[in-house]
Design a protein around this motif. Structure first.
Motif, PDB file in Angstrom:
ATOM      1  N   LEU A  27      -7.536   5.089  -1.130  1.00 30.54           N
ATOM      2  CA  LEU A  27      -6.192   5.589  -0.932  1.00 30.54           C
ATOM      3  C   LEU A  27      -5.280   4.260  -0.298  1.00 30.54           C
ATOM      4  O   LEU A  27      -4.412   4.190  -0.816  1.00 30.54           O
ATOM      5  CB  LEU A  27      -6.067   6.916  -0.198  1.00 30.54           C
ATOM      6  CG  LEU A  27      -4.918   7.612  -0.098  1.00 30.54           C
ATOM      7  CD1 LEU A  27      -4.669   8.244  -1.620  1.00 30.54           C
ATOM      8  CD2 LEU A  27      -4.894   8.688   0.631  1.00 30.54           C
ATOM      9  N   ARG A  31      -2.221   2.318  -1.906  1.00 34.98           N
ATOM     10  CA  ARG A  31      -0.837   1.919  -1.501  1.00 34.98           C
ATOM     11  C   ARG A  31      -0.473   0.328  -1.246  1.00 34.98           C
ATOM     12  O   ARG A  31       0.416   0.021  -1.649  1.00 34.98           O
ATOM     13  CB  ARG A  31      -0.658   2.709   0.068  1.00 34.98           C
ATOM     14  CG  ARG A  31       0.408   2.398   0.693  1.00 34.98           C
ATOM     15  CD  ARG A  31       0.627   3.574   1.601  1.00 34.98           C
ATOM     16  NE  ARG A  31       2.009   3.417   2.268  1.00 34.98           N
ATOM     17  CZ  ARG A  31       2.309   2.975   3.376  1.00 34.98           C
ATOM     18  NH1 ARG A  31       1.583   2.174   4.069  1.00 34.98           N
ATOM     19  NH2 ARG A  31       3.658   3.023   3.841  1.00 34.98           N
ATOM     20  N   TYR A  60      -2.473  10.647  -3.621  1.00 33.08           N
ATOM     21  CA  TYR A  60      -1.596   9.620  -3.181  1.00 33.08           C
ATOM     22  C   TYR A  60      -0.157  10.125  -3.239  1.00 33.08           C
ATOM     23  O   TYR A  60       0.829   9.817  -2.363  1.00 33.08           O
ATOM     24  CB  TYR A  60      -1.934   8.531  -3.973  1.00 33.08           C
ATOM     25  CG  TYR A  60      -0.801   7.133  -3.876  1.00 33.08           C
ATOM     26  CD1 TYR A  60      -1.070   6.262  -2.826  1.00 33.08           C
ATOM     27  CD2 TYR A  60       0.439   7.189  -4.370  1.00 33.08           C
ATOM     28  CE1 TYR A  60       0.107   5.362  -2.363  1.00 33.08           C
ATOM     29  CE2 TYR A  60       1.492   6.122  -4.225  1.00 33.08           C
ATOM     30  CZ  TYR A  60       1.094   5.400  -3.085  1.00 33.08           C
ATOM     31  OH  TYR A  60       2.157   4.418  -2.821  1.00 33.08           O
ATOM     32  N   THR A  63       0.238  12.287  -0.372  1.00 34.62           N
ATOM     33  CA  THR A  63       0.218  11.720   1.121  1.00 34.62           C
ATOM     34  C   THR A  63       1.443  10.876   1.399  1.00 34.62           C
ATOM     35  O   THR A  63       2.044  10.875   2.399  1.00 34.62           O
ATOM     36  CB  THR A  63      -0.891  10.732   1.088  1.00 34.62           C
ATOM     37  OG1 THR A  63      -2.109  11.789   0.685  1.00 34.62           O
ATOM     38  CG2 THR A  63      -1.063  10.100   2.307  1.00 34.62           C
ATOM     39  N   TYR A  64       2.050  10.167   0.344  1.00 34.73           N
ATOM     40  CA  TYR A  64       2.999   9.305   0.532  1.00 34.73           C
ATOM     41  C   TYR A  64       4.338   9.880  -0.039  1.00 34.73           C
ATOM     42  O   TYR A  64       5.198   9.218  -0.622  1.00 34.73           O
ATOM     43  CB  TYR A  64       2.721   7.913   0.040  1.00 34.73           C
ATOM     44  CG  TYR A  64       1.425   7.517   1.111  1.00 34.73           C
ATOM     45  CD1 TYR A  64       1.693   7.017   2.161  1.00 34.73           C
ATOM     46  CD2 TYR A  64       0.302   7.289   0.394  1.00 34.73           C
ATOM     47  CE1 TYR A  64       0.738   6.221   2.618  1.00 34.73           C
ATOM     48  CE2 TYR A  64      -0.811   6.803   1.112  1.00 34.73           C
ATOM     49  CZ  TYR A  64      -0.614   6.429   2.189  1.00 34.73           C
ATOM     50  OH  TYR A  64      -1.341   5.808   3.030  1.00 34.73           O
TER      51      TYR A  64
END
Length: 724
Positions: A27, A31, A60, A63-64
């Motif tokens: 992960l 990023r 991903y 999370t972001y």
């Protein structure tokens, strides 16, 4: 979704697994690569399926989440064309209207896609995920955005699929992580050196430590009476030996990792109820996207009876991790591509415990055709959202199972898809379905069949919308010719074609030809002594033409005749009667018979409110027409109030990127010019013109009218007076 306080437009397919472990480094690397290069392809080692490519991309995105205020656009490369999915995202999530024409030229699908990239939310980071990409030529052909604001993730078995993309290779999970995923209840932070633990570790090693296989094994181990890892291993060894004697499996199941995934699926399949097995096979026939539950249940009810309930089968499938909830505006579930492939193979084998494949395919095709048959020509935004999960499955039927559609149902999935896109103004997406409809009906029925003729008429309409005037004219003429061959020359359906062609000629300013066709349609529809709704339409069409030409004395008796016929056929309270009254009111307004016009417009407004409720496009039209009357009479305060009400109603019903909304902006702008509020007038007219150029093109009469009004208002501002 994470970051719920931050408004991020997205279409993520589902929430993802609650136990996402062992991929923390991947992960972070993902990023890092996106921050530095903007494009990353996630691929497995040794082309192993089920390694968690999609899950990593999904985790991903979640999370972001907050880093992508410009939106997270998820594209399933197995479903339709990438361009189409981007256009739908831009329309639904960003509330932008990709134009079908620009500066008078019709835009191709790639040109519309390029427009989307250029008009995305400026200066806001965007994440584009293309999941399960398989076609090298397609991915290279698609015009991916070049701007730095776009981050692109592609998941694929092919590491070099996307140009200028770094590659993140995924391997199997570590032994410790695999054990935690397999047996979370017994293996926590410390692992005891017990026989059960060793057996579980051996099972993890056997599974090639692939997340999907481990997830399915964990679900199986949790089922009562909770078998031991050693017992499961013994069963799997037997299944593997049996599988070695069969070679007809999908390519995904031939390598070691795939073969062992299939063994786990066979293990689970053996304990499923027969009803669950049939439901699973039916679900595999849907398109590889979110599966709405109602059509699945309706299809099985068509086979087993109205009392059938699919819920117990779905609950069993979910308990074995074979299904997971999907994000959709209707209740829906998601099926992993490999699990879907397995179910399809079981269906093809035709086990005695399941409903035969042909019966399931025909039941699903009939169910989806029934849904398509009910799709109206005009959709509200709510209807569009509700139908959006169905469109991909309609496409699946017509592309892969058209032979399962009965003759009477063949045309309807195509019509449903055409209407779905056409009603949203996505004419470039509607056109291929109308074309495919023509081809399908020609292949099934030959050239001499009514459905072939109707396909020509529908295709002509979309060509007219897209500005292909010569094609539209040719297809309308073919439609009229075929109907003449199929029926006697004087036939109501032929009159429909004449009316459509006349409307095309009228829009092109070919008024003499339009008048001739309108008159011919009236003669051919029905004997004069018979009432029929098609005659009402033709009378109104010809009267409208006369009114626009200033031939009001010729128009009035036609309007009156249409109104009387509609009332005899339908009674005094009906939408068609309201339309006839509205047309007559418009005529009275043109004749400066304002009191009569106001009385009729008010009557129509009240009738439409009784018929349609508080909000409807017809009510917005009545508000606008009454406002026009008040503007002409210089009753500006009343006119402004009604224009504003009409405009706001259209905004709520159809959205701002719609020709009717642009027309409303033009009308309110003209009113403000009358009031010498020139800056407000110019602002509204500029907005209207921008929308009309995008939606209708420069040559459209509405665009030209707004352009003329804008020039007049600018001149009036300079001279400090209104110029007509």
């Amino acid at each position: 979704m994470p970051g719920a306080s931050i408004s991020v437009p997205h279409n993520l397919p589902h929430q993802g697994t609650a136990r996402f472990i062992g991929r923390g480094q991947a992960l972070q690397r993902l990023r890092h690569e996106l921050q530095h290069g903007g494009r990353v392809t996630i691929a497995p080692t040794d082309y192993s399926s089920g390694i968690g490519k999609t899950e990593l991309a999904l985790q991903y995105a979640q999370t972001y989440w907050s880093e992508y205020p410009g939106g997270i656009c998820w594209i399933n490369a197995q479903v339709g064309r990438i361009e189409e999915q981007v256009l739908e995202f831009v329309k639904y999530q960003l509330e932008l209207e990709p134009p079908s024409t620009l500066a008078g030229s019709v835009l191709t699908l790639p040109q519309q896609l390029d427009w989307c990239w250029q008009h995305w939310r400026p200066d806001e980071r965007v994440l584009i995920v293309i999941d399960e990409a398989t076609d090298l030529a397609t991915c290279r052909r698609v015009l991916l955005p070049q701007a730095n604001q776009f981050h692109i993730i592609v998941t694929s078995l092919e590491p070099d699929l996307v140009p200028r993309s770094s590659t993140l290779i995924l391997e199997g999970l570590s032994p410790t992580t695999s054990l935690q995923l397999l047996y979370p209840d017994k293996v926590a932070t410390s692992l005891e050196n017990t026989a059960a633990t060793k057996a579980a570790a051996a099972l993890c090693q056997w599974s090639a430590q692939l997340p999907l296989t481990l997830k399915l094994l964990a679900a199986y181990l949790a089922q009562p009476p909770k078998p031991s890892p050693a017992q499961v291993q013994a069963q799997l060894d037997l299944i593997e030996r049996h599988q070695a004697q069969n070679v007809g499996y999908s390519v995904h199941f031939r390598e070691m990792a795939g073969s062992r995934l299939r063994a786990v699926l066979e293990l689970i399949w053996a304990v499923l109820e027969p009803e669950t097995q049939s439901a699973a096979c039916l679900l595999s026939l849907f398109a590889p996207e979110a599966i709405p539950l109602d059509p699945a249940e309706w299809a099985l009810q068509g086979i087993t009876g109205e009392n059938y309930c699919i819920r117990p089968s779905l609950e069993q499938l979910q308990s074995f991790a074979l299904l997971e909830p999907a994000q959709a505006p209707v209740p829906a579930l998601s099926l992993h591509p490999l699990i879907r492939t397995f179910f399809r193979e079981k269906l093809a084998l035709g086990a005695e415990s399941i409903i035969p494949q042909q019966i399931l395919e025909r039941a699903l095709a009939a169910t989806l055709a029934g849904i398509a048959r009910a799709i109206p020509q005009e959709l509200t935004p709510e209807m569009t959202v509700a139908l959006s999960p169905i469109s991909g499955h309609l496409a699946e039927v017509v592309q892969h199972h058209p032979n399962r559609l009965s003759d009477e149902n063949l045309i309807w999935p195509f019509i449903g898809l055409g209407r779905f896109y056409q009603s949203q103004g996505l004419f470039s997406l509607a056109e291929p379905w109308w074309q495919a409809c023509l081809v399908a009906t020609q292949q099934r029925f030959g050239e001499t069949h009514p459905d072939v003729a109707f396909s020509l008429n529908n295709l002509a309409l979309i060509y007219r919308h897209r500005g292909y005037v010569e094609k539209a004219e040719a297809f309308y003429q073919q439609f009229i010719e075929k109907i003449s061959q199929l029926f006697k020359e004087e036939h109501p359906t032929r009159a429909t074609g004449l009316n459509n062609l006349a409307a095309l000629y009228r829009s092109l300013g070919r008024l003499e030809e339009a008048e001739m066709l309108y008159q011919k349609a009236l003669v051919e529809e029905h004997p004069p002594e018979n009432d029929h709704l098609s005659v009402v339409t033709s009378l109104n069409n010809l009267a409208d033409l006369y009114r626009c030409q200033g031939r009001c004395s010729e128009a009035e008796p036609l309007y009156q005749k249409a109104l009387a016929m509609a009332q005899r056929l339908l009674g005094s309270e009906h939408a068609v009667v309201a339309t006839c009254l509205n047309n007559l009111a418009q005529l009275y307004c043109a004749q400066k018979r304002y009191k009569e016009a106001e009385a009729l417009h008010t009557q129509v407004l009240n009738m439409r409110r009784r018929l349609f409720g508080k909000e409807h496009v017809a009510i917005a039209t009545s508000l606008n027409n009454l406002a026009e009357l008040y503007r002409i009479q210089e009753r500006y305060r009343k006119a402004e109030s009604l224009y504003t009400q009409s405009l706001e109603m259209i905004r709520r019903i159809s959205g701002e990127e719609h020709p009717t909304f642009a027309s409303g902006l033009n009308n309110l702008g003209v009113l403000y010019a009358r009031l010498r509020r020139f800056d407000q007038a110019i602002n509204l007219l500029q907005q209207a013109l921008t929308k009309q150029l995008q939606l209708l093109g420069e040559s459209h009469p509405d665009t030209q009218r707004t352009l003329h009004n804008l020039d007049n208002v600018r001149a009036a501002k300079r001279q400090k007076k209104w110029v007509r």
